[in-house]
Design a protein around this motif. Structure first.
Motif, PDB file in Angstrom:
ATOM      1  N   LEU A   1       0.821  -1.206   0.000  1.00 32.63           N
ATOM      2  CA  LEU A   1       0.000   0.000   0.000  1.00 32.63           C
ATOM      3  C   LEU A   1       0.858   1.260   0.000  1.00 32.63           C
ATOM      4  O   LEU A   1       0.510   2.250  -0.638  1.00 32.63           O
ATOM      5  N   GLY A   2       1.966   1.251   0.738  1.00 35.35           N
ATOM      6  CA  GLY A   2       2.830   2.421   0.830  1.00 35.35           C
ATOM      7  C   GLY A   2       3.706   2.562  -0.396  1.00 35.35           C
ATOM      8  O   GLY A   2       4.001   1.593  -1.105  1.00 35.35           O
ATOM      9  N   ALA A   3       4.147   3.789  -0.662  1.00 35.11           N
ATOM     10  CA  ALA A   3       4.948   4.082  -1.848  1.00 35.11           C
ATOM     11  C   ALA A   3       6.431   3.882  -1.576  1.00 35.11           C
ATOM     12  O   ALA A   3       6.902   4.036  -0.447  1.00 35.11           O
ATOM     13  N   GLY A   4       7.173   3.542  -2.624  1.00 32.58           N
ATOM     14  CA  GLY A   4       8.618   3.395  -2.537  1.00 32.58           C
ATOM     15  C   GLY A   4       9.071   1.976  -2.813  1.00 32.58           C
ATOM     16  O   GLY A   4       8.274   1.039  -2.855  1.00 32.58           O
ATOM     17  N   ARG A   5      10.362   1.806  -3.025  1.00 30.27           N
ATOM     18  CA  ARG A   5      10.927   0.479  -3.288  1.00 30.27           C
ATOM     19  C   ARG A   5      10.710  -0.420  -2.077  1.00 30.27           C
ATOM     20  O   ARG A   5      11.138  -0.093  -0.968  1.00 30.27           O
ATOM     21  N   PHE A   6      10.067  -1.543  -2.287  1.00 29.12           N
ATOM     22  CA  PHE A   6       9.683  -2.420  -1.190  1.00 29.12           C
ATOM     23  C   PHE A   6      10.910  -3.049  -0.549  1.00 29.12           C
ATOM     24  O   PHE A   6      11.822  -3.525  -1.225  1.00 29.12           O
ATOM     25  N   GLN A   7      10.910  -3.057   0.782  1.00 32.91           N
ATOM     26  CA  GLN A   7      11.945  -3.741   1.548  1.00 32.91           C
ATOM     27  C   GLN A   7      11.291  -4.416   2.740  1.00 32.91           C
ATOM     28  O   GLN A   7      10.467  -3.806   3.432  1.00 32.91           O
ATOM     29  N   ALA A   8      11.649  -5.665   2.961  1.00 32.23           N
ATOM     30  CA  ALA A   8      11.083  -6.415   4.082  1.00 32.23           C
ATOM     31  C   ALA A   8      12.088  -7.430   4.583  1.00 32.23           C
ATOM     32  O   ALA A   8      12.958  -7.894   3.836  1.00 32.23           O
ATOM     33  N   GLY A   9      11.952  -7.771   5.836  1.00 32.20           N
ATOM     34  CA  GLY A   9      12.766  -8.817   6.429  1.00 32.20           C
ATOM     35  C   GLY A   9      11.914  -9.683   7.337  1.00 32.20           C
ATOM     36  O   GLY A   9      10.880  -9.237   7.860  1.00 32.20           O
ATOM     37  N   PHE A  10      12.349 -10.924   7.517  1.00 34.63           N
ATOM     38  CA  PHE A  10      11.586 -11.867   8.335  1.00 34.63           C
ATOM     39  C   PHE A  10      12.566 -12.790   9.032  1.00 34.63           C
ATOM     40  O   PHE A  10      13.495 -13.323   8.412  1.00 34.63           O
ATOM     41  N   PHE A  11      12.378 -12.955  10.337  1.00 33.27           N
ATOM     42  CA  PHE A  11      13.163 -13.901  11.132  1.00 33.27           C
ATOM     43  C   PHE A  11      12.202 -14.833  11.845  1.00 33.27           C
ATOM     44  O   PHE A  11      11.163 -14.385  12.361  1.00 33.27           O
ATOM     45  N   GLU A  12      12.520 -16.112  11.865  1.00 35.29           N
ATOM     46  CA  GLU A  12      11.679 -17.045  12.610  1.00 35.29           C
ATOM     47  C   GLU A  12      12.521 -18.136  13.226  1.00 35.29           C
ATOM     48  O   GLU A  12      13.578 -18.514  12.706  1.00 35.29           O
ATOM     49  N   LEU A  13      12.029 -18.630  14.343  1.00 35.89           N
ATOM     50  CA  LEU A  13      12.560 -19.838  14.956  1.00 35.89           C
ATOM     51  C   LEU A  13      11.395 -20.780  15.169  1.00 35.89           C
ATOM     52  O   LEU A  13      10.358 -20.382  15.718  1.00 35.89           O
ATOM     53  N   ARG A  14      11.547 -22.019  14.723  1.00 36.64           N
ATOM     54  CA  ARG A  14      10.486 -23.018  14.868  1.00 36.64           C
ATOM     55  C   ARG A  14      10.938 -24.110  15.830  1.00 36.64           C
ATOM     56  O   ARG A  14      12.049 -24.630  15.725  1.00 36.64           O
ATOM     57  N   LEU A  15      10.058 -24.403  16.759  1.00 34.08           N
ATOM     58  CA  LEU A  15      10.157 -25.571  17.625  1.00 34.08           C
ATOM     59  C   LEU A  15       8.909 -26.408  17.387  1.00 34.08           C
ATOM     60  O   LEU A  15       7.958 -25.929  16.748  1.00 34.08           O
ATOM     61  N   PRO A  16       8.874 -27.652  17.856  1.00 35.09           N
ATOM     62  CA  PRO A  16       7.665 -28.458  17.646  1.00 35.09           C
ATOM     63  C   PRO A  16       6.412 -27.761  18.139  1.00 35.09           C
ATOM     64  O   PRO A  16       6.282 -27.446  19.324  1.00 35.09           O
ATOM     65  N   GLY A  17       5.504 -27.460  17.216  1.00 30.40           N
ATOM     66  CA  GLY A  17       4.236 -26.837  17.571  1.00 30.40           C
ATOM     67  C   GLY A  17       4.269 -25.342  17.757  1.00 30.40           C
ATOM     68  O   GLY A  17       3.251 -24.738  18.110  1.00 30.40           O
ATOM     69  N   LEU A  18       5.401 -24.696  17.521  1.00 40.99           N
ATOM     70  CA  LEU A  18       5.546 -23.283  17.877  1.00 40.99           C
ATOM     71  C   LEU A  18       6.416 -22.556  16.864  1.00 40.99           C
ATOM     72  O   LEU A  18       7.455 -23.064  16.428  1.00 40.99           O
ATOM     73  N   GLN A  19       5.984 -21.351  16.506  1.00 42.99           N
ATOM     74  CA  GLN A  19       6.760 -20.463  15.643  1.00 42.99           C
ATOM     75  C   GLN A  19       6.893 -19.105  16.327  1.00 42.99           C
ATOM     76  O   GLN A  19       5.905 -18.511  16.757  1.00 42.99           O
ATOM     77  N   VAL A  20       8.104 -18.625  16.459  1.00 40.52           N
ATOM     78  CA  VAL A  20       8.381 -17.278  16.948  1.00 40.52           C
ATOM     79  C   VAL A  20       8.900 -16.471  15.771  1.00 40.52           C
ATOM     80  O   VAL A  20       9.776 -16.943  15.040  1.00 40.52           O
ATOM     81  N   PHE A  21       8.357 -15.273  15.556  1.00 39.90           N
ATOM     82  CA  PHE A  21       8.765 -14.525  14.363  1.00 39.90           C
ATOM     83  C   PHE A  21       8.903 -13.042  14.649  1.00 39.90           C
ATOM     84  O   PHE A  21       8.323 -12.497  15.593  1.00 39.90           O
TER      85      PHE A  21
END
Length: 352
Positions: A52-72
């Motif tokens: 929706l916002g204007a400008g060159r898109f930049q994004a980052g994502f970090f996650e750690l997965r354990l059994p049954g669980l995602q932290v992001f």
């Protein structure tokens, strides 16, 4: 190991946790310069992203997965709309660590003090420019199987509630833990040679128990922000208006905001307020952004050989832009590059 909480006079037993070891954990760090690449790289959620916002898109994502669980942790430079679901039966909780203004979740505005909660429900989330989200997602097998049933939910929860403040703190602690575990040499995807000291399996299991307990308590105890019925009506009005405008573009009909309001049985003021709350844009500005986004997707498919070649002018007119020069200017303002730049560069994922 399991934990038991007393909620509203009823006992809720969390599912037994399986044994934990570092090899069951997995961490990822992703970077993207296109909104669709970002959504595809995340992969585990059934969400469509729109810039929706204007400008060159930049994004980052970090996650750690354990059994049954995602932290992001997710950050996006531009305002983004996310629609879809986290997956059947999953419970998610997140909060905005940074952001230039308010966001919106299913028609309800939210700020830095609230926690967003989703359980087994459709999600329509708008995040502002410069947004950083931190959150957790729990799989159904970690949620209580007896006692109180979790309600369907997709709303911000009031930050004044003690249960929400506890959940907020635990989510932040979870992100700290996740980053520590990602530095272990024996965690797949971790930084080899930078083993952290946080290795006690019992402590990790207790942390996970506490997180499940806090999520369930917040969902049951905390009031939602604002009036959910008004938020639903606001979101429904925006959805109807969006569908009608897109249909008019498809049929090559001109769009009048006054005529649109008459057809929807609302006032120009009410429609503008609903759009600003839900999408952060006016109706016509949203339509322009969406048409530009679809034109970009067409150009990217052509660049990847997934669609038959055609001229940029043909792509522009296909998406409702009849003046090529104006299309090129608006395209560059929205995405930080020319249409020809997009067409000349193959789509790719950036995974780090």
């Amino acid at each position: 190991m399991s934990s038991t909480s007393c909620l509203a006079g009823a006992a809720v037993a969390a599912a037994p946790l399986p044994p934990w070891s570092p090899r069951q954990a997995h961490c990822r760090r992703l970077q993207a310069q296109d909104v669709d690449e970002h959504a595809q790289a995340i992969g585990s959620w059934d969400l469509r992203y729109d810039q929706l916002g204007a400008g060159r898109f930049q994004a980052g994502f970090f996650e750690l997965r354990l059994p049954g669980l995602q932290v992001f942790a997710e950050h996006t430079r531009q305002a983004v709309r996310q629609r879809g679901s986290l997956g059947q039966g999953r419970l998610g909780a997140a909060f905005m660590r940074r952001g230039q203004g308010e966001g919106s979740c299913n028609g309800q505005a939210f700020g830095h003090g609230e926690v967003l909660a989703w359980h087994d429900a459709e999600l329509d989330l708008r995040t502002p420019d410069g947004c950083q989200l931190a959150g957790v997602v729990l799989e159904p097998d970690l949620l209580p199987s007896q006692g109180l049933a979790l309600p369907r939910l997709s709303q911000p929860l009031s930050g004044q509630a003690a249960a929400v403040r506890r959940l907020h703190r635990l989510v932040l602690d979870s992100l700290v833990l996740a980053r520590r575990l990602s530095h272990r040499a024996d965690v797949p995807g971790g930084a080899v040679g930078r083993a952290a000291q946080w290795a006690d399996a019992l402590a990790v299991a207790q942390w996970r128990d506490d997180l499940v307990d806090a999520c369930v308590a917040a969902v049951h105890r905390a009031p939602t922000v604002g009036d959910p019925l008004r938020a639903q009506r606001r979101a429904a009005l925006v959805e109807r208006a969006c569908a009608r405008m897109l249909a008019q573009v498809e049929q090559q009909e001109s769009i009048s905001q006054v005529a649109l309001c008459q057809a929807l049985g609302t006032s120009v003021r009410n429609l503008a307020y609903a759009f600003q709350t839900v999408l952060g844009l006016s109706p016509l500005a949203w339509l322009r952004v969406v048409r530009l986004g679809e034109a970009r997707r067409t150009l990217r498919r052509m660049a990847a050989g997934q669609e038959a070649p055609q001229s940029i002018y043909a792509v522009a007119t296909r998406h409702g832009f009849w003046h090529l020069g104006r299309f090129a200017v608006e395209y560059r303002q929205q995405f930080g590059e020319r249409p020809s730049d997009t067409l000349g560069r193959p789509a790719r994922e950036r995974i780090g």
